[in-house]
Design a protein around this motif. Structure first.
Motif, PDB file in Angstrom:
ATOM      1  N   ILE A   9       0.884  -1.293   0.059  1.00 40.55           N
ATOM      2  CA  ILE A   9       0.100  -0.151  -0.046  1.00 40.55           C
ATOM      3  C   ILE A   9       0.989   1.185   0.117  1.00 40.55           C
ATOM      4  O   ILE A   9       1.499   1.404   0.947  1.00 40.55           O
ATOM      5  N   ASN A  10       0.758   2.078  -0.881  1.00 37.83           N
ATOM      6  CA  ASN A  10       1.443   3.256  -1.216  1.00 37.83           C
ATOM      7  C   ASN A  10       2.880   2.854  -1.116  1.00 37.83           C
ATOM      8  O   ASN A  10       3.760   3.668  -0.280  1.00 37.83           O
ATOM      9  N   GLY A  11       3.468   1.593  -1.413  1.00 36.94           N
ATOM     10  CA  GLY A  11       5.045   1.352  -1.667  1.00 36.94           C
ATOM     11  C   GLY A  11       5.414   0.650  -0.502  1.00 36.94           C
ATOM     12  O   GLY A  11       6.595   0.213  -0.426  1.00 36.94           O
ATOM     13  N   GLU A  12       4.341   0.476   0.634  1.00 36.99           N
ATOM     14  CA  GLU A  12       4.938  -0.195   1.906  1.00 36.99           C
ATOM     15  C   GLU A  12       4.045  -1.488   1.931  1.00 36.99           C
ATOM     16  O   GLU A  12       2.954  -1.552   1.644  1.00 36.99           O
ATOM     17  N   ALA A  13       4.967  -2.524   2.284  1.00 36.18           N
ATOM     18  CA  ALA A  13       4.314  -3.677   2.610  1.00 36.18           C
ATOM     19  C   ALA A  13       3.406  -3.847   4.015  1.00 36.18           C
ATOM     20  O   ALA A  13       3.652  -3.211   4.608  1.00 36.18           O
ATOM     21  N   LEU A  34      -6.242   4.201   6.607  1.00 37.20           N
ATOM     22  CA  LEU A  34      -6.146   5.260   5.651  1.00 37.20           C
ATOM     23  C   LEU A  34      -7.448   5.776   5.085  1.00 37.20           C
ATOM     24  O   LEU A  34      -8.125   4.876   4.118  1.00 37.20           O
ATOM     25  N   THR A  35      -8.005   6.599   5.793  1.00 36.63           N
ATOM     26  CA  THR A  35      -9.455   7.172   5.487  1.00 36.63           C
ATOM     27  C   THR A  35      -9.591   8.375   4.507  1.00 36.63           C
ATOM     28  O   THR A  35     -10.537   8.900   4.398  1.00 36.63           O
ATOM     29  N   GLU A  77      -3.336   8.882  -0.217  1.00 36.61           N
ATOM     30  CA  GLU A  77      -2.588   9.370   0.870  1.00 36.61           C
ATOM     31  C   GLU A  77      -1.026   9.147   0.095  1.00 36.61           C
ATOM     32  O   GLU A  77      -0.199   9.926   0.405  1.00 36.61           O
ATOM     33  N   GLY A  78      -0.777   8.055  -0.583  1.00 35.44           N
ATOM     34  CA  GLY A  78       0.304   8.038  -1.419  1.00 35.44           C
ATOM     35  C   GLY A  78       0.619   8.959  -2.392  1.00 35.44           C
ATOM     36  O   GLY A  78       1.503   8.896  -3.283  1.00 35.44           O
ATOM     37  N   GLN A  80       0.841  11.963  -2.667  1.00 38.42           N
ATOM     38  CA  GLN A  80       1.828  13.467  -2.487  1.00 38.42           C
ATOM     39  C   GLN A  80       3.109  12.971  -2.868  1.00 38.42           C
ATOM     40  O   GLN A  80       3.629  12.054  -2.666  1.00 38.42           O
ATOM     41  N   ALA A  81       3.813  13.866  -3.445  1.00 39.10           N
ATOM     42  CA  ALA A  81       5.069  13.855  -3.973  1.00 39.10           C
ATOM     43  C   ALA A  81       5.945  13.588  -2.848  1.00 39.10           C
ATOM     44  O   ALA A  81       6.999  12.772  -2.976  1.00 39.10           O
ATOM     45  N   SER A  82       5.924  14.111  -1.818  1.00 40.14           N
ATOM     46  CA  SER A  82       6.862  13.974  -0.541  1.00 40.14           C
ATOM     47  C   SER A  82       6.166  14.805   0.675  1.00 40.14           C
ATOM     48  O   SER A  82       4.991  15.380   0.383  1.00 40.14           O
ATOM     49  N   PRO A  83       6.728  14.507   1.770  1.00 39.75           N
ATOM     50  CA  PRO A  83       5.940  15.156   2.738  1.00 39.75           C
ATOM     51  C   PRO A  83       5.832  16.746   2.856  1.00 39.75           C
ATOM     52  O   PRO A  83       4.859  17.388   3.435  1.00 39.75           O
TER      53      PRO A  83
END
Length: 160
Positions: A9-13, A34-35, A77-78, A80-83
């Motif tokens: 999910i968004n690059g994270e296992a 993730l709402t 949520e994923g 966004q380019a960066s925080p």
């Protein structure tokens, strides 16, 4: 009987244990927290729950979480380019006032991301067709189209 599944999910296992009848939407919102992906109609008509699964936009309310096992899932949520930096689409939506109540916005952003990844310079008809499964009850779509066209131009001008 609950089943363990793993997704990216968004690059994270991520590992979750879900009932076999639980939708991907409810799993993302409930078990994963993730709402941003919204529950609108819960029958696939409104597009508020659009996520990208293995490169394809899908209504998360129509997919069982167990079907997403082993898949790559992208949510708003994923996006966004960066925080510290918004995605080009998020920035364009803000600049063009393309969100009113904002409920449909996450699904439209994900559908627009998929559209622009597959068509760098879509016509208005192609944008209309690309967003046809996403309903906005506030804006009349003009500002949304303006934002997508603006993001497309910006993406074309930005070196890869």
């Amino acid at each position: 009987m609950k089943q363990p599944i793993e997704m990216y999910i968004n690059g994270e296992a991520r590992s979750v244990t879900v009932d076999p009848y639980r939708s991907l939407l409810d799993t993302l919102r409930g078990e994963v927290g993730l709402t941003g992906t919204k529950k609108g109609c819960d029958v696939g008509d409104c597009g508020a729950c659009t996520v990208i699964v293995d490169g394809r936009p899908l209504n998360a309310c129509l997919m069982l979480a167990v079907e997403a096992g082993g898949c790559r899932v992208e949510t708003v949520e994923g996006l966004q380019a960066s925080p510290d930096q918004l995605h080009v689409l998020q920035d364009a939506f803000m600049r063009h006032g393309a969100a009113q109540c904002g409920f449909c916005t996450p699904g439209i952003l994900m559908m627009a991301k998929s559209l622009l990844e597959n068509n760098a310079n879509p016509s208005d008809d192609e944008i209309r067709f690309g967003l046809s499964g996403n309903i906005c009850r506030c804006t009349g779509y003009t500002k949304i189209f303006d934002a997508i066209r603006s993001a497309a131009r910006q993406l074309q001008e930005t070196p890869a």
